[in-house]
Motif scaffolding. Structure first.
Motif, PDB file in Angstrom:
ATOM      1  N   VAL A  59      -1.355  45.988 -14.204  1.00 45.49           N
ATOM      2  CA  VAL A  59      -0.648  47.039 -14.935  1.00 45.49           C
ATOM      3  C   VAL A  59       0.778  47.187 -14.403  1.00 45.49           C
ATOM      4  O   VAL A  59       1.731  47.297 -15.178  1.00 45.49           O
ATOM      5  CB  VAL A  59      -1.413  48.377 -14.854  1.00 45.49           C
ATOM      6  N   ALA A  60       0.937  47.169 -13.080  1.00 44.20           N
ATOM      7  CA  ALA A  60       2.268  47.297 -12.489  1.00 44.20           C
ATOM      8  C   ALA A  60       3.179  46.159 -12.950  1.00 44.20           C
ATOM      9  O   ALA A  60       4.353  46.387 -13.286  1.00 44.20           O
ATOM     10  CB  ALA A  60       2.178  47.328 -10.965  1.00 44.20           C
ATOM     11  N   MET A  61       2.650  44.948 -12.987  1.00 50.29           N
ATOM     12  CA  MET A  61       3.457  43.814 -13.432  1.00 50.29           C
ATOM     13  C   MET A  61       3.844  43.970 -14.896  1.00 50.29           C
ATOM     14  O   MET A  61       4.989  43.718 -15.275  1.00 50.29           O
ATOM     15  CB  MET A  61       2.706  42.499 -13.207  1.00 50.29           C
ATOM     16  N   GLN A  62       2.903  44.402 -15.714  1.00 48.93           N
ATOM     17  CA  GLN A  62       3.213  44.604 -17.129  1.00 48.93           C
ATOM     18  C   GLN A  62       4.283  45.687 -17.297  1.00 48.93           C
ATOM     19  O   GLN A  62       5.227  45.526 -18.078  1.00 48.93           O
ATOM     20  CB  GLN A  62       1.949  44.989 -17.891  1.00 48.93           C
ATOM     21  N   LEU A  63       4.160  46.780 -16.558  1.00 53.80           N
ATOM     22  CA  LEU A  63       5.149  47.856 -16.652  1.00 53.80           C
ATOM     23  C   LEU A  63       6.520  47.414 -16.145  1.00 53.80           C
ATOM     24  O   LEU A  63       7.547  47.793 -16.712  1.00 53.80           O
ATOM     25  CB  LEU A  63       4.663  49.096 -15.896  1.00 53.80           C
ATOM     26  N   LEU A  64       6.536  46.609 -15.100  1.00 55.30           N
ATOM     27  CA  LEU A  64       7.803  46.085 -14.603  1.00 55.30           C
ATOM     28  C   LEU A  64       8.475  45.240 -15.685  1.00 55.30           C
ATOM     29  O   LEU A  64       9.667  45.406 -15.974  1.00 55.30           O
ATOM     30  CB  LEU A  64       7.575  45.242 -13.339  1.00 55.30           C
ATOM     31  N   GLN A  65       7.705  44.344 -16.307  1.00 52.58           N
ATOM     32  CA  GLN A  65       8.255  43.491 -17.359  1.00 52.58           C
ATOM     33  C   GLN A  65       8.750  44.319 -18.535  1.00 52.58           C
ATOM     34  O   GLN A  65       9.844  44.071 -19.063  1.00 52.58           O
ATOM     35  CB  GLN A  65       7.209  42.472 -17.808  1.00 52.58           C
ATOM     36  N   LEU A  66       7.981  45.319 -18.956  1.00 55.68           N
ATOM     37  CA  LEU A  66       8.390  46.170 -20.070  1.00 55.68           C
ATOM     38  C   LEU A  66       9.624  46.997 -19.719  1.00 55.68           C
ATOM     39  O   LEU A  66      10.499  47.202 -20.565  1.00 55.68           O
ATOM     40  CB  LEU A  66       7.239  47.078 -20.492  1.00 55.68           C
ATOM     41  N   SER A  67       9.710  47.453 -18.473  1.00 47.51           N
ATOM     42  CA  SER A  67      10.881  48.219 -18.038  1.00 47.51           C
ATOM     43  C   SER A  67      12.138  47.372 -18.121  1.00 47.51           C
ATOM     44  O   SER A  67      13.196  47.838 -18.579  1.00 47.51           O
ATOM     45  CB  SER A  67      10.692  48.723 -16.608  1.00 47.51           C
ATOM     46  N   VAL A  68      12.027  46.119 -17.691  1.00 47.09           N
ATOM     47  CA  VAL A  68      13.183  45.225 -17.752  1.00 47.09           C
ATOM     48  C   VAL A  68      13.561  44.929 -19.205  1.00 47.09           C
ATOM     49  O   VAL A  68      14.740  44.932 -19.561  1.00 47.09           O
ATOM     50  CB  VAL A  68      12.914  43.926 -16.959  1.00 47.09           C
ATOM     51  N   LEU A  69      12.557  44.707 -20.052  1.00 45.77           N
ATOM     52  CA  LEU A  69      12.844  44.466 -21.471  1.00 45.77           C
ATOM     53  C   LEU A  69      13.507  45.680 -22.116  1.00 45.77           C
ATOM     54  O   LEU A  69      14.452  45.536 -22.905  1.00 45.77           O
ATOM     55  CB  LEU A  69      11.567  44.082 -22.221  1.00 45.77           C
ATOM     56  N   ASP A  70      13.025  46.881 -21.782  1.00 44.22           N
ATOM     57  CA  ASP A  70      13.650  48.098 -22.303  1.00 44.22           C
ATOM     58  C   ASP A  70      15.093  48.205 -21.844  1.00 44.22           C
ATOM     59  O   ASP A  70      15.976  48.561 -22.628  1.00 44.22           O
ATOM     60  CB  ASP A  70      12.878  49.338 -21.854  1.00 44.22           C
ATOM     61  N   ALA A  71      15.330  47.896 -20.584  1.00 46.82           N
ATOM     62  CA  ALA A  71      16.699  47.957 -20.061  1.00 46.82           C
ATOM     63  C   ALA A  71      17.591  46.922 -20.751  1.00 46.82           C
ATOM     64  O   ALA A  71      18.743  47.211 -21.084  1.00 46.82           O
ATOM     65  CB  ALA A  71      16.688  47.724 -18.545  1.00 46.82           C
ATOM     66  N   LYS A  72      17.038  45.751 -20.986  1.00 46.41           N
ATOM     67  CA  LYS A  72      17.815  44.696 -21.647  1.00 46.41           C
ATOM     68  C   LYS A  72      18.197  45.118 -23.064  1.00 46.41           C
ATOM     69  O   LYS A  72      19.317  44.877 -23.509  1.00 46.41           O
ATOM     70  CB  LYS A  72      17.014  43.402 -21.667  1.00 46.41           C
ATOM     71  N   LYS A  73      17.288  45.763 -23.764  1.00 47.39           N
ATOM     72  CA  LYS A  73      17.566  46.238 -25.129  1.00 47.39           C
ATOM     73  C   LYS A  73      18.666  47.299 -25.137  1.00 47.39           C
ATOM     74  O   LYS A  73      19.348  47.486 -26.136  1.00 47.39           O
ATOM     75  CB  LYS A  73      16.307  46.834 -25.755  1.00 47.39           C
ATOM     76  N   ALA A  74      18.837  47.990 -24.030  1.00 48.75           N
ATOM     77  CA  ALA A  74      19.806  49.084 -23.945  1.00 48.75           C
ATOM     78  C   ALA A  74      21.236  48.587 -23.816  1.00 48.75           C
ATOM     79  O   ALA A  74      22.158  49.391 -23.785  1.00 48.75           O
ATOM     80  CB  ALA A  74      19.460  50.000 -22.775  1.00 48.75           C
ATOM     81  N   LYS A  75      21.431  47.292 -23.753  1.00 51.19           N
ATOM     82  CA  LYS A  75      22.778  46.710 -23.649  1.00 51.19           C
ATOM     83  C   LYS A  75      23.551  47.343 -22.487  1.00 51.19           C
ATOM     84  O   LYS A  75      24.567  48.001 -22.664  1.00 51.19           O
ATOM     85  CB  LYS A  75      23.537  46.881 -24.954  1.00 51.19           C
ATOM     86  N   LEU A  76      23.046  47.116 -21.289  1.00 54.82           N
ATOM     87  CA  LEU A  76      23.590  47.720 -20.080  1.00 54.82           C
ATOM     88  C   LEU A  76      24.944  47.143 -19.703  1.00 54.82           C
ATOM     89  O   LEU A  76      25.231  45.974 -19.943  1.00 54.82           O
ATOM     90  CB  LEU A  76      22.621  47.486 -18.916  1.00 54.82           C
ATOM     91  N   THR A  77      25.727  47.993 -19.069  1.00 54.88           N
ATOM     92  CA  THR A  77      26.955  47.497 -18.439  1.00 54.88           C
ATOM     93  C   THR A  77      26.558  46.750 -17.167  1.00 54.88           C
ATOM     94  O   THR A  77      25.401  46.831 -16.726  1.00 54.88           O
ATOM     95  CB  THR A  77      27.886  48.663 -18.059  1.00 54.88           C
ATOM     96  N   ASP A  78      27.486  46.062 -16.552  1.00 54.21           N
ATOM     97  CA  ASP A  78      27.191  45.372 -15.299  1.00 54.21           C
ATOM     98  C   ASP A  78      26.725  46.358 -14.228  1.00 54.21           C
ATOM     99  O   ASP A  78      25.808  46.067 -13.462  1.00 54.21           O
ATOM    100  CB  ASP A  78      28.421  44.606 -14.801  1.00 54.21           C
ATOM    101  N   MET A  79      27.344  47.529 -14.188  1.00 57.71           N
ATOM    102  CA  MET A  79      26.962  48.551 -13.210  1.00 57.71           C
ATOM    103  C   MET A  79      25.556  49.064 -13.497  1.00 57.71           C
ATOM    104  O   MET A  79      24.744  49.206 -12.579  1.00 57.71           O
ATOM    105  CB  MET A  79      27.955  49.714 -13.228  1.00 57.71           C
ATOM    106  N   ASP A  80      25.257  49.325 -14.755  1.00 56.40           N
ATOM    107  CA  ASP A  80      23.912  49.775 -15.121  1.00 56.40           C
ATOM    108  C   ASP A  80      22.872  48.725 -14.744  1.00 56.40           C
ATOM    109  O   ASP A  80      21.798  49.054 -14.226  1.00 56.40           O
ATOM    110  CB  ASP A  80      23.816  50.053 -16.624  1.00 56.40           C
ATOM    111  N   GLU A  81      23.173  47.459 -15.017  1.00 53.68           N
ATOM    112  CA  GLU A  81      22.254  46.386 -14.676  1.00 53.68           C
ATOM    113  C   GLU A  81      22.014  46.337 -13.171  1.00 53.68           C
ATOM    114  O   GLU A  81      20.883  46.166 -12.717  1.00 53.68           O
ATOM    115  CB  GLU A  81      22.805  45.046 -15.154  1.00 53.68           C
TER     116      GLU A  81
END
Length: 106
Positions: A59-81
């Motif tokens: 579950v932790a691995m799945q949540l980590l992957q989903l968290s990263v995908l959510d962040a990627k969709k957010a079009k982060l700045t370099d600082m946000d990343e």
């Protein structure tokens, strides 16, 4: 970490030797971890905490992957990343340090 077998240490060294992890290497590590856990269960029996821990890691691995995908969709700045990377790395290191402390109790 001095608690690992030579076979696990060799596999980890091979996976990390080039500084990156491929999806095939990730799957190999996941499958090996599941196999080692199954060997533990076969040897000592099915304990709720052991099997719950294994499920929690999945579950932790799945949540980590989903968290990263959510962040990627957010079009982060370099600082946000950098902030996301730092926070997630801190969580993983927290687990690593906790495993070291727990295994010292054996």
């Amino acid at each position: 970490m001095p608690f690992i077998s030579q076979s696990l240490e060799d596999m980890l060294n091979e996976v990390y030797q080039d500084g990156s992890v491929s999806f095939a290497e990730y799957k190999t590590l996941r499958d090996d971890a599941d196999c080692r856990m199954q060997n533990l269960i076969n040897e000592f029996g099915c304990h709720n905490n052991i099997t719950a821990f294994q499920k929690a890691m999945d579950v932790a691995m799945q949540l980590l992957q989903l968290s990263v995908l959510d962040a990627k969709k957010a079009k982060l700045t370099d600082m946000d990343e950098a902030i996301v990377r730092d926070a997630i790395t801190a969580q993983v290191e927290y687990l690593r340090a906790g495993s070291y402390l727990a295994l010292r109790l054996l």
